[in-house]
Design a protein around this motif. Structure first.
Motif, PDB file in Angstrom:
ATOM      1  N   LEU A   1       0.788  -1.172   0.006  1.00 25.43           N
ATOM      2  CA  LEU A   1       0.062   0.117  -0.099  1.00 25.43           C
ATOM      3  C   LEU A   1       1.012   1.323   0.065  1.00 25.43           C
ATOM      4  O   LEU A   1       0.702   2.181  -0.720  1.00 25.43           O
ATOM      5  CB  LEU A   1      -1.046  -0.060   1.057  1.00 25.43           C
ATOM      6  CG  LEU A   1      -2.015   1.051   1.276  1.00 25.43           C
ATOM      7  CD1 LEU A   1      -2.982   1.001  -0.216  1.00 25.43           C
ATOM      8  CD2 LEU A   1      -2.716   0.815   2.593  1.00 25.43           C
ATOM      9  N   LEU A   2       1.875   1.147   0.676  1.00 26.88           N
ATOM     10  CA  LEU A   2       2.874   2.276   0.839  1.00 26.88           C
ATOM     11  C   LEU A   2       3.500   2.599  -0.702  1.00 26.88           C
ATOM     12  O   LEU A   2       3.526   3.615  -1.061  1.00 26.88           O
ATOM     13  CB  LEU A   2       4.004   2.053   1.900  1.00 26.88           C
ATOM     14  CG  LEU A   2       3.578   2.564   3.231  1.00 26.88           C
ATOM     15  CD1 LEU A   2       4.555   1.909   4.079  1.00 26.88           C
ATOM     16  CD2 LEU A   2       3.121   3.864   3.662  1.00 26.88           C
TER      17      LEU A   2
ATOM     18  N   PHE B   1       2.197   1.737  -3.394  1.00 28.02           N
ATOM     19  CA  PHE B   1       1.106   2.210  -4.120  1.00 28.02           C
ATOM     20  C   PHE B   1       0.909   3.864  -4.035  1.00 28.02           C
ATOM     21  O   PHE B   1       0.937   4.675  -4.821  1.00 28.02           O
ATOM     22  CB  PHE B   1      -0.261   1.784  -4.020  1.00 28.02           C
ATOM     23  CG  PHE B   1      -1.259   2.516  -4.743  1.00 28.02           C
ATOM     24  CD1 PHE B   1      -1.633   1.810  -5.960  1.00 28.02           C
ATOM     25  CD2 PHE B   1      -2.173   3.288  -4.333  1.00 28.02           C
ATOM     26  CE1 PHE B   1      -2.804   2.119  -6.945  1.00 28.02           C
ATOM     27  CE2 PHE B   1      -3.215   3.759  -5.093  1.00 28.02           C
ATOM     28  CZ  PHE B   1      -3.613   3.127  -6.322  1.00 28.02           C
ATOM     29  N   PHE B   2       0.892   4.450  -2.854  1.00 24.51           N
ATOM     30  CA  PHE B   2       0.859   5.831  -2.777  1.00 24.51           C
ATOM     31  C   PHE B   2       2.296   6.644  -2.878  1.00 24.51           C
ATOM     32  O   PHE B   2       2.173   7.630  -3.566  1.00 24.51           O
ATOM     33  CB  PHE B   2       0.396   6.102  -1.162  1.00 24.51           C
ATOM     34  CG  PHE B   2      -0.823   5.880  -0.740  1.00 24.51           C
ATOM     35  CD1 PHE B   2      -1.894   6.706  -1.296  1.00 24.51           C
ATOM     36  CD2 PHE B   2      -1.430   4.824   0.194  1.00 24.51           C
ATOM     37  CE1 PHE B   2      -3.398   6.345  -0.942  1.00 24.51           C
ATOM     38  CE2 PHE B   2      -2.666   4.735   0.310  1.00 24.51           C
ATOM     39  CZ  PHE B   2      -3.557   5.519  -0.258  1.00 24.51           C
ATOM     40  N   ALA B   3       3.353   5.958  -2.786  1.00 25.56           N
ATOM     41  CA  ALA B   3       4.602   6.470  -3.248  1.00 25.56           C
ATOM     42  C   ALA B   3       4.594   6.855  -4.790  1.00 25.56           C
ATOM     43  O   ALA B   3       5.160   7.715  -4.890  1.00 25.56           O
ATOM     44  CB  ALA B   3       5.632   5.705  -2.659  1.00 25.56           C
ATOM     45  N   VAL B   4       4.172   5.729  -5.421  1.00 25.64           N
ATOM     46  CA  VAL B   4       4.457   5.898  -6.820  1.00 25.64           C
ATOM     47  C   VAL B   4       3.633   6.596  -7.737  1.00 25.64           C
ATOM     48  O   VAL B   4       3.503   7.065  -8.988  1.00 25.64           O
ATOM     49  CB  VAL B   4       4.830   4.785  -7.587  1.00 25.64           C
ATOM     50  CG1 VAL B   4       6.321   4.336  -6.819  1.00 25.64           C
ATOM     51  CG2 VAL B   4       3.791   3.727  -7.645  1.00 25.64           C
ATOM     52  N   GLY B   5       2.397   7.000  -6.920  1.00 27.75           N
ATOM     53  CA  GLY B   5       1.175   7.385  -7.694  1.00 27.75           C
ATOM     54  C   GLY B   5       1.401   8.989  -7.766  1.00 27.75           C
ATOM     55  O   GLY B   5       2.147   9.638  -7.253  1.00 27.75           O
ATOM     56  N   CYS B   6       0.378   9.307  -8.666  1.00 26.30           N
ATOM     57  CA  CYS B   6       0.463  10.772  -8.799  1.00 26.30           C
ATOM     58  C   CYS B   6      -0.270  11.401  -7.805  1.00 26.30           C
ATOM     59  O   CYS B   6      -1.158  11.175  -7.161  1.00 26.30           O
ATOM     60  CB  CYS B   6      -0.663  11.284 -10.046  1.00 26.30           C
ATOM     61  SG  CYS B   6      -0.878  12.857 -10.154  1.00 26.30           S
ATOM     62  N   PRO B   7       0.500  12.505  -7.020  1.00 26.48           N
ATOM     63  CA  PRO B   7      -0.096  13.075  -5.812  1.00 26.48           C
ATOM     64  C   PRO B   7      -1.323  13.799  -5.953  1.00 26.48           C
ATOM     65  O   PRO B   7      -2.122  13.819  -5.120  1.00 26.48           O
ATOM     66  CB  PRO B   7       0.836  14.316  -5.453  1.00 26.48           C
ATOM     67  CG  PRO B   7       1.505  14.526  -6.638  1.00 26.48           C
ATOM     68  CD  PRO B   7       1.486  13.369  -7.333  1.00 26.48           C
ATOM     69  N   VAL B   8      -1.636  14.424  -7.075  1.00 24.64           N
ATOM     70  CA  VAL B   8      -3.133  14.917  -7.285  1.00 24.64           C
ATOM     71  C   VAL B   8      -4.062  14.149  -7.927  1.00 24.64           C
ATOM     72  O   VAL B   8      -5.069  14.693  -7.971  1.00 24.64           O
ATOM     73  CB  VAL B   8      -3.068  16.224  -7.915  1.00 24.64           C
ATOM     74  CG1 VAL B   8      -2.080  17.129  -7.263  1.00 24.64           C
ATOM     75  CG2 VAL B   8      -2.262  16.093  -9.450  1.00 24.64           C
TER      76      VAL B   8
END
Length: 155
Positions: A89-90, A92-99
């Protein structure tokens, strides 16, 4: 840790490779690291997104494969299972687009996502790798710790 991997049969290595590939796709497609008509990115991926995803995917594959084969030999530990899910899960959040992440946008808004969340993403990835490596190390140490099956113990 490496010593435990030497004893793995081909079946475990195959599962590790398949899970690594699968986790790469499961994370890369919705985070738009792989372009699809369904998902898009407002901000291009960082230079470290792909290497970080590949490291995490390899660790995820090895961790999942550590649960395969002889369940009587290595006891299942809930902490390592949680570590695998948390690290995934971390990542997923780390490599994803922040917006592009709806949860981040709801919590922080667009400005907060760019101001607060985007600078934290590399640290989330580092934490993901640490958690996944810890979970894998714990699982592999368990494989080496006790090679006696419960049915082999005569009291």
């Amino acid at each position: 840790m490496i010593a435990a991997l030497r004893f793995w049969p081909a079946r475990r290595w195959l599962i590790a490779a398949l899970v690594a590939l699968g986790s790469t796709l499961v994370i890369a497609i919705p985070t738009a690291l792989i372009a699809t008509p369904i998902f898009g990115r407002e901000i291009p991926p960082t230079w470290w997104a792909w290497p970080a995803l590949l490291v995490s995917s390899i660790l995820i594959g090895l961790l999942v494969a550590s649960y395969v084969a002889d369940p009587a030999r290595v006891p299942t530990d809930r902490a390592t299972t949680r570590g695998g899910w948390a690290g995934s899960l971390l990542t997923f959040f780390a490599v994803g687009c922040p917006v592009c992440n709806k949860l981040v946008l709801l919590a922080l808004g667009t400005t907060g996502a760019l101001t607060w969340f985007e600078p934290v993403q590399p640290f989330l990835q580092l934490l993901a790798v640490v958690v996944l490596a810890w979970a894998l190390r714990t699982r592999l140490r368990g494989e080496l710790a006790c090679r006696i099956r419960p049915e082999e113990v005569h009291v």
